[in-house]
Scaffold this motif. Structure first.
Motif, PDB file in Angstrom:
ATOM      1  N   SER A 160      10.183  -4.359 -12.593  1.00 38.54           N
ATOM      2  CA  SER A 160       9.170  -5.401 -12.445  1.00 38.54           C
ATOM      3  C   SER A 160       9.835  -6.683 -11.987  1.00 38.54           C
ATOM      4  CB  SER A 160       8.458  -5.624 -13.787  1.00 38.54           C
ATOM      5  OG  SER A 160       7.636  -6.764 -13.753  1.00 38.54           O
ATOM      6  N   MET A 161       9.028  -7.515 -11.344  1.00 38.74           N
ATOM      7  CA  MET A 161       9.487  -8.852 -10.960  1.00 38.74           C
ATOM      8  C   MET A 161       8.621  -9.915 -11.628  1.00 38.74           C
ATOM      9  SD  MET A 161      12.122  -8.403  -9.071  1.00 38.74           S
ATOM     10  CE  MET A 161      12.363  -9.930  -8.170  1.00 38.74           C
ATOM     11  N   ASN A 162       8.055  -9.543 -12.784  1.00 39.12           N
ATOM     12  CA  ASN A 162       7.165 -10.441 -13.508  1.00 39.12           C
ATOM     13  C   ASN A 162       7.282 -10.133 -14.994  1.00 39.12           C
ATOM     14  OD1 ASN A 162       4.251 -10.962 -14.757  1.00 39.12           O
ATOM     15  ND2 ASN A 162       4.452 -12.288 -12.960  1.00 39.12           N
ATOM     16  N   PRO A 163       7.173 -11.146 -15.869  1.00 41.84           N
ATOM     17  CA  PRO A 163       7.277 -10.893 -17.310  1.00 41.84           C
ATOM     18  C   PRO A 163       6.279  -9.873 -17.841  1.00 41.84           C
ATOM     19  CG  PRO A 163       7.414 -13.247 -16.870  1.00 41.84           C
ATOM     20  CD  PRO A 163       7.043 -12.585 -15.577  1.00 41.84           C
ATOM     21  N   HIS A 164       5.139  -9.721 -17.154  1.00 38.22           N
ATOM     22  CA  HIS A 164       4.149  -8.731 -17.560  1.00 38.22           C
ATOM     23  C   HIS A 164       4.517  -7.385 -16.939  1.00 38.22           C
ATOM     24  CE1 HIS A 164       1.406 -11.801 -19.259  1.00 38.22           C
ATOM     25  NE2 HIS A 164       1.959 -12.560 -18.331  1.00 38.22           N
ATOM     26  N   ASN A 165       5.545  -6.764 -17.492  1.00 40.26           N
ATOM     27  CA  ASN A 165       6.116  -5.560 -16.899  1.00 40.26           C
ATOM     28  C   ASN A 165       5.115  -4.424 -16.775  1.00 40.26           C
ATOM     29  OD1 ASN A 165       9.183  -6.227 -16.799  1.00 40.26           O
ATOM     30  ND2 ASN A 165       8.549  -6.862 -18.832  1.00 40.26           N
ATOM     31  N   ASP A 166       4.299  -4.239 -17.811  1.00 38.00           N
ATOM     32  CA  ASP A 166       3.339  -3.136 -17.788  1.00 38.00           C
ATOM     33  C   ASP A 166       2.284  -3.343 -16.700  1.00 38.00           C
ATOM     34  OD1 ASP A 166       2.345  -5.324 -19.158  1.00 38.00           O
ATOM     35  OD2 ASP A 166       1.578  -4.187 -20.868  1.00 38.00           O
ATOM     36  N   ASN A 167       1.763  -4.564 -16.584  1.00 37.38           N
ATOM     37  CA  ASN A 167       0.768  -4.836 -15.549  1.00 37.38           C
ATOM     38  C   ASN A 167       1.337  -4.643 -14.148  1.00 37.38           C
ATOM     39  OD1 ASN A 167       0.124  -7.031 -17.934  1.00 37.38           O
ATOM     40  ND2 ASN A 167      -1.722  -6.110 -17.108  1.00 37.38           N
ATOM     41  N   TRP A 168       2.575  -5.057 -13.970  1.00 32.55           N
ATOM     42  CA  TRP A 168       3.219  -4.955 -12.653  1.00 32.55           C
ATOM     43  C   TRP A 168       3.307  -3.504 -12.193  1.00 32.55           C
ATOM     44  CZ3 TRP A 168       5.242  -8.734  -9.351  1.00 32.55           C
ATOM     45  CH2 TRP A 168       6.011  -8.264  -8.300  1.00 32.55           C
ATOM     46  N   ILE A 169       3.936  -2.677 -13.011  1.00 26.88           N
ATOM     47  CA  ILE A 169       4.158  -1.291 -12.593  1.00 26.88           C
ATOM     48  C   ILE A 169       2.854  -0.504 -12.583  1.00 26.88           C
ATOM     49  CG2 ILE A 169       4.661  -0.295 -14.870  1.00 26.88           C
ATOM     50  CD1 ILE A 169       6.683   0.366 -11.662  1.00 26.88           C
ATOM     51  N   PHE A 170       1.936  -0.819 -13.487  1.00 23.19           N
ATOM     52  CA  PHE A 170       0.650  -0.129 -13.525  1.00 23.19           C
ATOM     53  C   PHE A 170      -0.138  -0.389 -12.246  1.00 23.19           C
ATOM     54  CE2 PHE A 170      -3.822   0.385 -14.715  1.00 23.19           C
ATOM     55  CZ  PHE A 170      -3.793   1.631 -15.320  1.00 23.19           C
ATOM     56  N   SER A 171      -0.149  -1.628 -11.785  1.00 22.33           N
ATOM     57  CA  SER A 171      -0.874  -1.973 -10.561  1.00 22.33           C
ATOM     58  C   SER A 171      -0.329  -1.218  -9.360  1.00 22.33           C
ATOM     59  CB  SER A 171      -0.787  -3.481 -10.309  1.00 22.33           C
ATOM     60  OG  SER A 171      -1.419  -4.209 -11.333  1.00 22.33           O
ATOM     61  N   ILE A 172       0.984  -1.137  -9.250  1.00 19.82           N
ATOM     62  CA  ILE A 172       1.602  -0.470  -8.105  1.00 19.82           C
ATOM     63  C   ILE A 172       1.306   1.016  -8.121  1.00 19.82           C
ATOM     64  CG2 ILE A 172       3.825   0.165  -7.072  1.00 19.82           C
ATOM     65  CD1 ILE A 172       4.838  -2.603  -8.111  1.00 19.82           C
ATOM     66  N   MET A 173       1.487   1.647  -9.280  1.00 22.05           N
ATOM     67  CA  MET A 173       1.284   3.085  -9.365  1.00 22.05           C
ATOM     68  C   MET A 173      -0.182   3.468  -9.187  1.00 22.05           C
ATOM     69  SD  MET A 173       4.081   4.646  -9.497  1.00 22.05           S
ATOM     70  CE  MET A 173       5.796   4.586  -9.977  1.00 22.05           C
ATOM     71  N   CYS A 174      -1.084   2.630  -9.673  1.00 19.49           N
ATOM     72  CA  CYS A 174      -2.511   2.902  -9.436  1.00 19.49           C
ATOM     73  C   CYS A 174      -2.839   2.771  -7.955  1.00 19.49           C
ATOM     74  CB  CYS A 174      -3.368   1.940 -10.253  1.00 19.49           C
ATOM     75  SG  CYS A 174      -3.456   2.330 -12.005  1.00 19.49           S
ATOM     76  N   PHE A 175      -2.267   1.787  -7.304  1.00 15.11           N
ATOM     77  CA  PHE A 175      -2.550   1.549  -5.888  1.00 15.11           C
ATOM     78  C   PHE A 175      -2.179   2.751  -5.031  1.00 15.11           C
ATOM     79  CE2 PHE A 175      -1.250  -0.282  -1.716  1.00 15.11           C
ATOM     80  CZ  PHE A 175      -2.508  -0.716  -1.309  1.00 15.11           C
ATOM     81  N   ILE A 176      -1.080   3.426  -5.374  1.00 16.19           N
ATOM     82  CA  ILE A 176      -0.664   4.594  -4.587  1.00 16.19           C
ATOM     83  C   ILE A 176      -1.120   5.905  -5.253  1.00 16.19           C
ATOM     84  CG2 ILE A 176       1.305   3.371  -3.588  1.00 16.19           C
ATOM     85  CD1 ILE A 176       3.124   4.971  -5.463  1.00 16.19           C
ATOM     86  N   HIS A 177      -2.064   5.784  -6.196  1.00 19.61           N
ATOM     87  CA  HIS A 177      -2.664   6.949  -6.862  1.00 19.61           C
ATOM     88  C   HIS A 177      -1.607   7.876  -7.471  1.00 19.61           C
ATOM     89  CE1 HIS A 177      -6.665   5.922  -5.354  1.00 19.61           C
ATOM     90  NE2 HIS A 177      -6.078   5.627  -4.208  1.00 19.61           N
ATOM     91  N   SER A 178      -0.688   7.254  -8.189  1.00 19.96           N
ATOM     92  CA  SER A 178       0.373   8.005  -8.864  1.00 19.96           C
ATOM     93  C   SER A 178       0.412   7.679 -10.352  1.00 19.96           C
ATOM     94  CB  SER A 178       1.728   7.693  -8.220  1.00 19.96           C
ATOM     95  OG  SER A 178       1.738   8.087  -6.865  1.00 19.96           O
TER      96      SER A 178
END
Length: 239
Positions: A160-178
């Motif tokens: 992550s590049m943001n203190p909200h680590n879970d939101n960061w990675i969750f957004s990316i993985m949802c975006f690519i449907h993974s």
């Protein structure tokens, strides 16, 4: 479905401060409810001014596979992603799993659930790029406890590049449907914490939330998504 590497199945990333008793209880639920203790390792991040927690982690390291980063507190929770990225660099597991000292694992043999989990209709079928979200009890819309493939983090160059680590990675993985749900449940009791650690986190996160949706932050998340998509496309071409 997910291939095994030569190391542990999962690296449990554990930033902790000022809660040695809670830390031990959290670790105990992960260990006692697992079937095979050889499948995971712990990686702790402890502030160098937190003597009691340092001593607790040293004791845990004598009985469990553990690594520890002991370093200055810096700017506290505003730096959470920096610590998580440092812990990822030490991790050897197939999966990365950030846990909290105010959380308890509740699923019996959770390690076997992770080990044997299969995803139906996985559009790209590239097991290096996947995220499995555990459920938080009494928080049906929360996505706080995430198993992320270590290879995916290596591809992006960070968790992550943001203190909200879970939101960061969750957004990316949802975006690519993974992103997928896994039948593992965790109790998170942060709402009852009234200590200095809780106050510090609430104070920091009150000002960092907006940083997730700045143009600069969104651009980096898109870049991360493209890195993963490039890997998926190249992987599929080789098959």
């Amino acid at each position: 479905m997910f291939k095994r590497g030569n190391g542990p199945l999962v690296s449990i990333l554990f930033p902790t401060r000022g809660r040695p008793k809670w830390l031990c209880e959290s670790v105990d639920t992960l260990v006692s409810l697992a079937k095979d203790k050889s499948l995971f390792e712990f990686i702790f991040k402890v502030d160098d001014d937190d003597k009691e927690t340092i001593e607790t982690v040293a004791k845990l390291s004598s009985i469990l596979p553990c690594k520890a980063i002991i370093s200055p507190r810096g700017i506290g929770y505003h730096q959470m992603h920096v610590w998580v990225n440092e812990m990822c660099a030490l991790a050897q597991g197939d999966w990365l799993f950030i846990f909290n000292d105010d959380a308890l694992m509740t699923t019996v043999e959770w390690d076997q659930v992770l080990l044997n989990y299969e995803i139906p209709n996985y559009w790209h079928g590239v097991d290096d790029v996947a995220m499995l979200a555990a459920a938080t009890i009494d928080r049906p819309h929360a996505h706080e406890f995430l198993f992320v493939r270590k290879k995916a983090v290596d591809i992006m160059g960070h968790f992550s590049m943001n203190p909200h680590n879970d939101n960061w990675i969750f957004s990316i993985m949802c975006f690519i449907h993974s992103a997928f749900m896994i039948p593992i449940e965790i109790k998170h009791f942060s709402e009852i914490a009234e200590d200095e650690t809780r106050q510090a986190s609430e104070s920091a996160y009150a000002t960092t939330g907006i940083s997730l949706v700045t143009p600069e932050s969104i651009k980096i998340q898109i870049e991360d998504a493209f890195k993963l998509m490039d890997y998926i496309e190249k992987y599929k071409l080789k098959k």
